[in-house]
Design an enzyme around this catalytic site. Sequence first.
Site, mmCIF file in Angstrom:
data_model
loop_
_atom_site.group_PDB
_atom_site.id
_atom_site.type_symbol
_atom_site.label_atom_id
_atom_site.label_comp_id
_atom_site.label_asym_id
_atom_site.label_seq_id
_atom_site.Cartn_x
_atom_site.Cartn_y
_atom_site.Cartn_z
ATOM 1 N N ALA A 1 0.826 -1.209 0.000
ATOM 2 C CA ALA A 1 0.000 0.000 0.000
ATOM 3 C C ALA A 1 0.861 1.261 0.000
ATOM 4 O O ALA A 1 0.468 2.287 -0.553
ATOM 5 C CB ALA A 1 -0.923 -0.012 1.211
ATOM 6 N N THR A 2 2.032 1.193 0.615
ATOM 7 C CA THR A 2 2.892 2.380 0.670
ATOM 8 C C THR A 2 3.291 2.803 -0.739
ATOM 9 O O THR A 2 3.224 3.990 -1.092
ATOM 10 C CB THR A 2 4.145 2.098 1.531
ATOM 11 O OG1 THR A 2 3.712 1.667 2.821
ATOM 12 C CG2 THR A 2 5.019 3.326 1.665
ATOM 13 N N HIS B 1 -0.835 -8.148 3.214
ATOM 14 C CA HIS B 1 -0.598 -8.786 4.515
ATOM 15 C C HIS B 1 -1.609 -8.411 5.576
ATOM 16 O O HIS B 1 -1.655 -9.024 6.636
ATOM 17 C CB HIS B 1 0.849 -8.559 4.996
ATOM 18 C CG HIS B 1 1.200 -7.165 5.375
ATOM 19 N ND1 HIS B 1 1.395 -6.779 6.671
ATOM 20 C CD2 HIS B 1 1.407 -6.054 4.640
ATOM 21 C CE1 HIS B 1 1.716 -5.501 6.711
ATOM 22 N NE2 HIS B 1 1.732 -5.038 5.486
ATOM 23 N N THR C 1 9.110 -6.634 -13.131
ATOM 24 C CA THR C 1 8.481 -7.960 -13.166
ATOM 25 C C THR C 1 7.723 -8.210 -11.866
ATOM 26 O O THR C 1 8.224 -7.929 -10.782
ATOM 27 C CB THR C 1 9.576 -9.041 -13.349
ATOM 28 O OG1 THR C 1 10.303 -8.719 -14.535
ATOM 29 C CG2 THR C 1 8.983 -10.424 -13.473
ATOM 30 N N CYS D 1 3.705 0.267 13.528
ATOM 31 C CA CYS D 1 4.634 1.166 12.847
ATOM 32 C C CYS D 1 5.144 2.240 13.798
ATOM 33 O O CYS D 1 6.244 2.738 13.654
ATOM 34 C CB CYS D 1 3.953 1.844 11.668
ATOM 35 S SG CYS D 1 2.721 0.823 10.910
ATOM 36 N N SER E 1 -3.400 -3.595 0.971
ATOM 37 C CA SER E 1 -2.163 -4.284 1.321
ATOM 38 C C SER E 1 -2.481 -5.750 1.583
ATOM 39 O O SER E 1 -3.399 -6.064 2.344
ATOM 40 C CB SER E 1 -1.583 -3.636 2.576
ATOM 41 O OG SER E 1 -0.454 -4.341 2.998
ATOM 42 N N GLN F 1 -6.958 -1.167 6.140
ATOM 43 C CA GLN F 1 -7.471 -1.788 7.369
ATOM 44 C C GLN F 1 -8.943 -2.168 7.253
ATOM 45 O O GLN F 1 -9.494 -2.752 8.181
ATOM 46 C CB GLN F 1 -7.286 -0.821 8.553
ATOM 47 C CG GLN F 1 -5.841 -0.541 8.888
ATOM 48 C CD GLN F 1 -5.155 -1.700 9.609
ATOM 49 O OE1 GLN F 1 -5.811 -2.595 10.142
ATOM 50 N NE2 GLN F 1 -3.836 -1.692 9.613
ATOM 51 N N ASN G 1 -5.938 2.694 11.448
ATOM 52 C CA ASN G 1 -5.195 1.506 11.881
ATOM 53 C C ASN G 1 -4.972 1.441 13.387
ATOM 54 O O ASN G 1 -4.725 0.373 13.918
ATOM 55 C CB ASN G 1 -3.852 1.433 11.162
ATOM 56 C CG ASN G 1 -3.101 2.731 11.225
ATOM 57 O OD1 ASN G 1 -3.586 3.763 10.775
ATOM 58 N ND2 ASN G 1 -1.915 2.699 11.807
HETATM 59 N N1 PLP Z 1 -2.143 2.105 5.445
HETATM 60 C C1 PLP Z 1 -2.507 1.569 6.623
HETATM 61 C C2 PLP Z 1 -3.766 2.035 7.273
HETATM 62 C C3 PLP Z 1 -1.724 0.587 7.224
HETATM 63 O O1 PLP Z 1 -2.090 0.066 8.398
HETATM 64 C C4 PLP Z 1 -0.531 0.171 6.565
HETATM 65 C C5 PLP Z 1 0.355 -0.821 7.172
HETATM 66 O O2 PLP Z 1 0.417 -1.033 8.346
HETATM 67 C C6 PLP Z 1 -0.200 0.759 5.338
HETATM 68 C C7 PLP Z 1 -1.026 1.724 4.808
HETATM 69 C C8 PLP Z 1 1.056 0.368 4.597
HETATM 70 O O3 PLP Z 1 0.881 -0.860 3.934
HETATM 71 P P1 PLP Z 1 2.138 -1.653 3.319
HETATM 72 O O4 PLP Z 1 2.851 -2.259 4.483
HETATM 73 O O5 PLP Z 1 1.518 -2.683 2.412
HETATM 74 O O6 PLP Z 1 2.963 -0.702 2.559
#
Ligand code: PLP
Length: 360
Positions: A51-52, A179, A218, A304, A177, A157, A129
């Site tokens: 997601a980042t 995971h 890729t 985080c 994301s 989330q 989150n």
């Molecule tokens: N956005 C939210 C609300 C998250 O909780 C997280 C990860 O903890 C992210 C973005 C970032 O996701 P990624 O680890 O896939 O880059």
Amino acid sequence: MLPYFSQKFGNPSSITHRFGLEADAAVSLAREQVASLINAKPEDIFFTSGATEAANWVISGLCAVKGRNRVLLSAIEHAAVREPVNRLAASGFRIGTCGVTLQGVVNLTEAQNHLLEPVHLACLMRVNNETGVIQPVMEFAELVKGRGGLVLCDAVQAAGKIQVDVKKLGADFLILSSHKLYGPKGAGCLWINPKFKKSGLKPLISGGGQESGFRGGTLNVPAVVGFGKAAELSQKRLTENEIRLREFRKRIEETLLTHFPEICIHGREADRIPGTLLFSLGGHRAGRLLKELKGLAVSTGSACASGNREPSPVLKAMKVADDLARNTIRISLGHPITDSEIRDACELLLSAIRKLKSPH
Ligand code: PLP
């Protein structure tokens, strides 16, 4: 995922032979599975490393193209959104930050005031989150659209925990994301509203034309395959998990509040996703409580931000006193959790807090 590390080793971009075609078919299936989770079309899903990356893509790619210079974001966005927006500020963009209520819900009246001046992009997450509080993305998007702006929604989330329907949310971009829904780490995606002309968004990673030319490099096929399967499974389990986890959380909250009514549960009055619980124990160090909770995998604040001594910007925005904000414990309930584990967790929590409060 396993066969795609070894036996099925083709490159999905090499579709001139059966190995590549096999990998391409697996990626296509994953694209359908992820699209289905959010009621989107597969062709509007672009796989990324997470997601980042997807957030950075929208924030830097879009603003660079349009040359407009105002971005609005909520005060509770994840660093994945907040930091790339902050970077824009350094290069001359103007940033508006929209506050939240004491319960952690974005303040729509404040948003309206910010929108008196037109914005190019406005960012609001679907679920926070740290608190698990669900945000009124539909209403926010309507306000932003009324002013001709675009909306980025971080649904990391929310997906797999509550229904996410891109047709209802009204966003132009949505990020996920893998995971966070039990898929592998290092995979995610950007959904782009088909109404938005994709050519208006520059790639963040230019390269060999993968992902229809929008994201070079890729693809990590095993991770993408795992993301797809995780999306399919979480969609199937959604309703059942929602009911179970909501009940489990209620039990933990009631246990805590019955014995320690002074505990503050952040966002308790707001609409929250079922499995997240963030609480502060006034005057007691969260770190000490964590040490007493060795049998439990819980954290202080968000993963985080833990390790960072500054109170989280989310709790600051909710006007939580510094002492409480520095001493939060976040419990996230995963779908495999059982009734007896919840019972044990409640007992552990009670005895740990009692120990902390006892004078000896
Ligand atoms: N956005 C939210 C609300 C998250 O909780 C997280 C990860 O903890 C992210 C973005 C970032 O996701 P990624 O680890 O896939 O880059």
